[in-house]
Motif scaffolding. Structure first.
Motif, PDB file in Angstrom:
ATOM      1  N   ALA A  67      17.928  -4.260 -17.656  1.00  0.00           N
ATOM      2  CA  ALA A  67      19.359  -4.302 -17.328  1.00  0.00           C
ATOM      3  C   ALA A  67      19.776  -2.976 -16.696  1.00  0.00           C
ATOM      4  O   ALA A  67      19.053  -1.988 -16.752  1.00  0.00           O
ATOM      5  CB  ALA A  67      20.191  -4.574 -18.579  1.00  0.00           C
ATOM      6  N   GLU A  93      27.283  -8.886 -18.816  1.00  0.00           N
ATOM      7  CA  GLU A  93      26.067  -9.685 -18.640  1.00  0.00           C
ATOM      8  C   GLU A  93      24.824  -8.816 -18.801  1.00  0.00           C
ATOM      9  O   GLU A  93      23.818  -9.246 -19.388  1.00  0.00           O
ATOM     10  CB  GLU A  93      26.062 -10.363 -17.270  1.00  0.00           C
ATOM     11  CG  GLU A  93      27.086 -11.470 -17.093  1.00  0.00           C
ATOM     12  CD  GLU A  93      28.535 -10.968 -17.030  1.00  0.00           C
ATOM     13  OE1 GLU A  93      28.736  -9.785 -16.619  1.00  0.00           O
ATOM     14  OE2 GLU A  93      29.445 -11.730 -17.408  1.00  0.00           O
ATOM     15  N   GLN A  97      21.996  -9.352 -21.618  1.00  0.00           N
ATOM     16  CA  GLN A  97      20.616  -9.516 -21.168  1.00  0.00           C
ATOM     17  C   GLN A  97      19.695  -8.528 -21.875  1.00  0.00           C
ATOM     18  O   GLN A  97      18.586  -8.881 -22.287  1.00  0.00           O
ATOM     19  CB  GLN A  97      20.538  -9.306 -19.655  1.00  0.00           C
ATOM     20  CG  GLN A  97      19.150  -9.503 -19.063  1.00  0.00           C
ATOM     21  CD  GLN A  97      19.164  -9.407 -17.546  1.00  0.00           C
ATOM     22  OE1 GLN A  97      20.085  -9.924 -16.904  1.00  0.00           O
ATOM     23  NE2 GLN A  97      18.179  -8.741 -16.980  1.00  0.00           N
TER      24      GLN A  97
END
Length: 208
Positions: A67, A93, A97
């Motif tokens: 990420a 997000e 993740q």
């Protein structure tokens, strides 16, 4: 101090301030909740049981493989040999993740635990003892969605609060959950106590 800026840095302060503010009315609480979900806090995650031998650059590289990391802080555990990492990612997000990819992963022989910071602040408020239950012996890294899945046959969850015990997966956590009625709460206690969930035998009891 601006409340949202301060509590984004200090989880326990956030917990105390929001619990008190919630008492002054649901509308104000809803406004605060909206601010949290739109703040930097939703892009942050905790990683625990990370080896102390890793430098901050090593940790940034490790997180960066899954990420996009914006910044991070580290804190040595009292027992020594491990540290906690508090990372802020470029998006919610990215944070999700990273938690999904790294939870339970092995790093220099240690098993890492990970969870989103946002999971620690949603649904606060004092649950009603008449319709609430306590679930003990849950996995340390459990999140709100997993708790709600366990209780999906007993109606909507009105409020829940997760209390993690200790710094690693060797310890567990307890959850206080408010359901929509006393009847559903009592049925959940009867049917779920000593049930096998998420690889462990949970204990379920009335909160009041």
């Amino acid at each position: 101090m601006n409340l949202m800026r301060g509590v984004a840095r200090h989880g326990e302060q956030l917990r105390a301030e929001l619990a008190s503010i919630h008492c002054f009315g649901g509308l104000r609480w809803m406004c605060l909740q909206s601010q949290i979900e739109g703040s930097e806090f939703e892009r942050r995650a905790w990683f625990r049981n990370v080896p102390s031998s890793l430098t901050k650059e090593d940790i940034a590289s490790w997180l960066g493989r899954v990420a996009r990391v914006e910044k991070l802080l580290t804190k040595e555990d009292e027992k020594g040999g491990t540290r906690q990492v508090y990372a802020q990612f470029l998006s919610r997000e990215d944070a999700s993740q990273a938690v999904k990819a790294l939870q339970g992963s092995s790093l220099k022989g240690l098993k890492v635990t990970a969870f989103l910071s946002l999971d620690q602040v949603e649904d606060f408020g004092a649950p009603s003892p008449l319709t609430s239950l306590v679930i003990d012996n849950l996995p340390w890294n459990i999140d709100q969605n997993a708790v709600k899945e366990i209780l999906e046959d007993y109606g909507p969850v009105t409020k829940l609060s997760i209390k993690r015990v200790g710094p690693s997966t060797e310890t567990g956590c307890s959850v206080v959950v408010e359901l929509s009625s006393r009847k559903k709460m009592l049925r959940a206690c009867d049917e779920l106590d000593l049930a096998s969930k998420l690889g462990t035998t949970i204990r379920v009891r009335r909160a009041g």
